[in-house]
Design a protein around this motif. Structure first.
Motif, short mmCIF file in Angstrom:
data_model
loop_
_atom_site.label_atom_id
_atom_site.label_comp_id
_atom_site.label_asym_id
_atom_site.label_seq_id
_atom_site.Cartn_x
_atom_site.Cartn_y
_atom_site.Cartn_z
N LEU A 1 0.85 -1.19 0.00
CA LEU A 1 0.00 0.00 0.00
C LEU A 1 0.89 1.24 0.00
N ARG A 2 0.64 2.12 -0.96
CA ARG A 2 1.40 3.38 -1.00
C ARG A 2 0.40 4.53 -0.93
N ALA A 3 0.06 4.87 0.29
CA ALA A 3 -0.95 5.92 0.48
C ALA A 3 -0.61 6.77 1.70
N ASN B 1 3.99 7.53 -1.52
CA ASN B 1 2.57 7.85 -1.52
C ASN B 1 2.08 8.08 -2.94
N ASP B 2 1.23 7.21 -3.44
CA ASP B 2 0.73 7.35 -4.81
C ASP B 2 -0.76 7.69 -4.87
N LEU B 3 -1.34 8.05 -3.73
CA LEU B 3 -2.78 8.35 -3.71
C LEU B 3 -3.16 9.39 -4.77
N ARG C 1 -0.36 3.75 -14.42
CA ARG C 1 0.43 2.74 -13.72
C ARG C 1 0.41 2.76 -12.20
N HIS C 2 -0.24 3.74 -11.59
CA HIS C 2 -0.18 3.83 -10.12
C HIS C 2 -1.47 3.41 -9.43
N HIS C 3 -1.29 2.63 -8.37
CA HIS C 3 -2.40 2.26 -7.49
C HIS C 3 -2.04 2.64 -6.07
MG MG Z 1 6.72 5.88 -7.46
#
Ligand code: MG
Ligand code: ATP
Ligand code: MG
Ligand code: MG
Length: 474
Positions: free
Chosen positions: A67-69, A74-76, A84-86
């Protein structure tokens, strides 16, 4: 090739190279206070890299929930905007704990991607980057693997600050880190974007699929780098990005898993299915993050991880509202998710009722204020205003339960500015008032003995007792 098959192939390939297949760990890193969520496959092995923990194996392979949030990774804000980002994604990774190093890591990666026996990707569609001063990695790619020099880009400390560059990977502000080499796939000239290292590298033509990190240092709080006991390898490849490549589509949202979720989102919001609708992409992304977070025992609340969850749910609900769905819909996507990912992650099936209950409860709460909040926002912007004022943003937060990033998301979509500094001032004033009130309370010697609550306006409660009970029952 379906995503499930790709995941399995990766595990099989590295098992055939002597790697132990290790299960994904939770999205919540054990006892590690330095990060909020598992942001990469290496997180569960941090202590092994540092030499503080020994395992029965020196080679491992995983498919890890990430999880990157929030925090460093942080890809929110990218979700719905890039191909490509989740927030939630699966990272395929192979690891060497003081076993093999650069040469084997690079040749394994190339073999898996290009050998006809495995994925058989066309070599001329691939490009690689190496850390600027890493001649060793450059030479392995060029002389041993045979990648032409013009397809190898050196990327380094170009921003002046030490290790600020993209090709030096770090888990967080402290902890294991090292130079890396990344593999990119060229999705074709019809898509805007330049190769890595070029000014328009942020486009989505060349998409990074795999990062191979040569773990060599442990960075401490002062920024000092200490060599690790043994040079190691940590790699990460996004399953969704690899699936897009193998399914001959450009974006992650066109892959099997996401098509199913986008269709479910379209059904529940009552709009036609369309892969280009940003709000559908956001909802499809967010249902994964939210369901997996609840499955890993996070519940919506006003602080820490629970607040990240609350923010993601509310963003999704607001996107449904934007599509015209004013009723409850988000929790209804859980069975669809369990249907596409439940085989690989049985917790989605086992905890389905609990996940639905938690999401539904949060939706109910927000439903009470979303519409009035939206009306307030629209009113504040009347007359073609180009900026939302801080006071309104604060009222939206404190009275209507709009986290500031949700308000920012709306402003960005409408192409207007948001007075974040003004919002921060209002917030600071509010906190100051709160401090004073608490002071008075203490003087009066009144102690609160009820359940834990958190003030966030007039309509919020913290975790609902019913949901909590359900959740504790397991
Ligand atoms: Mg990145
Ligand atoms: P990008 O530059 O595209 O943001 P990254 O360099 O931040 O990716 P890494 O930290 O190197 O990514 O993570 C390893 C791999 O995990 C990436 O090569 C990519 O395949 C995948 N990945 C990273 N972030 C995401 C995300 N937000 N959603 C889906 N996959 C991701
Ligand atoms: Mg990158
Ligand atoms: Mg990377």
């Amino acid at each position: 090739m379906k995503s499930a098959e790709i995941r399995q192939k990766f595990l099989d390939f590295f098992a055939s190279k002597g790697h132990s297949v290790v299960a994904s760990s939770s999205l919540i890193p054990g006892s590690d206070p330095t990060i909020m969520f598992t942001v990469a496959g290496m997180v569960q092995f941090k202590d092994v890299f540092l030499g503080n923990e020994k395992r029965a194996y020196t080679r491992a392979v995983t498919s890890q929930k990430c999880l990157r949030a929030g925090g460093k990774h942080n890809d929110l804000e990218n979700v719905g905007y890039t191909a490509r980002h989740h927030t939630f994604f699966e990272m395929l990774g192979n690891f060497s704990f003081g076993d093999y190093f650069k040469r084997d890591a690079i040749s394994y990666a190339w073999e898996f991607l290009t050998s006809p026996q495995w994925l058989g990707l066309p070599k001329d569609k691939l490009m690689v980057t190496v850390y600027a001063s890493d001649d060793e990695a450059f030479d392995i790619w060029n002389k041993e693997v045979g990648v032409p020099a013009d397809k190898i880009v050196r990327i380094g400390d170009n921003k002046g600050a030490p290790y600020a560059s993209d090709n030096f990977w770090a888990m967080g502000d402290t902890g294991p880190c090292g130079p890396c080499t990344e593999i990119f796939y060229d999705h074709g000239p019809e898509i805007p974007g330049g190769p890595p290292g070029s000014p328009d590298e942020d486009g989505d033509r060349y998409i990074e699929i795999w990062n191979n990190v040569f773990m060599q240092f442990n960075r401490d709080e002062s920024g000092t780098m200490h060599p690790l006991p043994k040079p190691s390898v940590d790699t990460g490849m996004g399953l969704e990005r690899l699936s897009a490549v193998l399914q001959h589509v450009h974006t992650n949202y066109e892959t099997d898993t996401f098509v199913a979720l986008l269709k479910a989102a379209a059904r529940e919001t009552g709009v036609p299915y369309n892969q280009e609708t940003p709000s559908l992409k956001v909802i499809a992304d967010h249902i994964r993050a939210c369901a997996f977070l609840v499955a890993d025992d996070v519940l919506p609340s006003n602080e820490g991880r629970g607040y990240v969850l609350r923010r993601i749910i509310r963003r999704a609900v607001r996107h449904g509202y934007k599509l015209g769905q004013k009723g409850m819909f988000f929790h209804k996507l859980v069975p669809d998710l369990a249907a596409v990912m439940g085989d690989a992650y049985p917790e989605l099936v086992a905890k389905q009722d609990r996940i639905i209950a938690a999401l539904k409860h949060e939706e109910e709460q927000f439903a009470r204020t979303l519409e009035t909040g939206m009306n307030l926002l629209d009113k504040a912007l009347e007359g073609g205003k180009q900026q939302l004022d801080g006071k309104t943003a604060f009222t939206l937060h404190s009275t209507y339960g709009f986290p500031i990033d949700l308000t920012a998301d709306i402003c960005r979509e409408r192409n207007i500015a948001l007075d974040e500094a003004g919002y921060q001032r209002e917030l600071a004033d509010e906190q100051e008032r709160g401090r004073k009130d608490r002071g008075n309370t203490q003087l009066a010697n009144v102690e609160y003995e009820g359940a834990d609550t958190c003030f966030e306006g007039y309509v919020e409660v913290s975790v609902d007792a019913k949901v909590l009970a359900l959740y504790k029952e397991g």
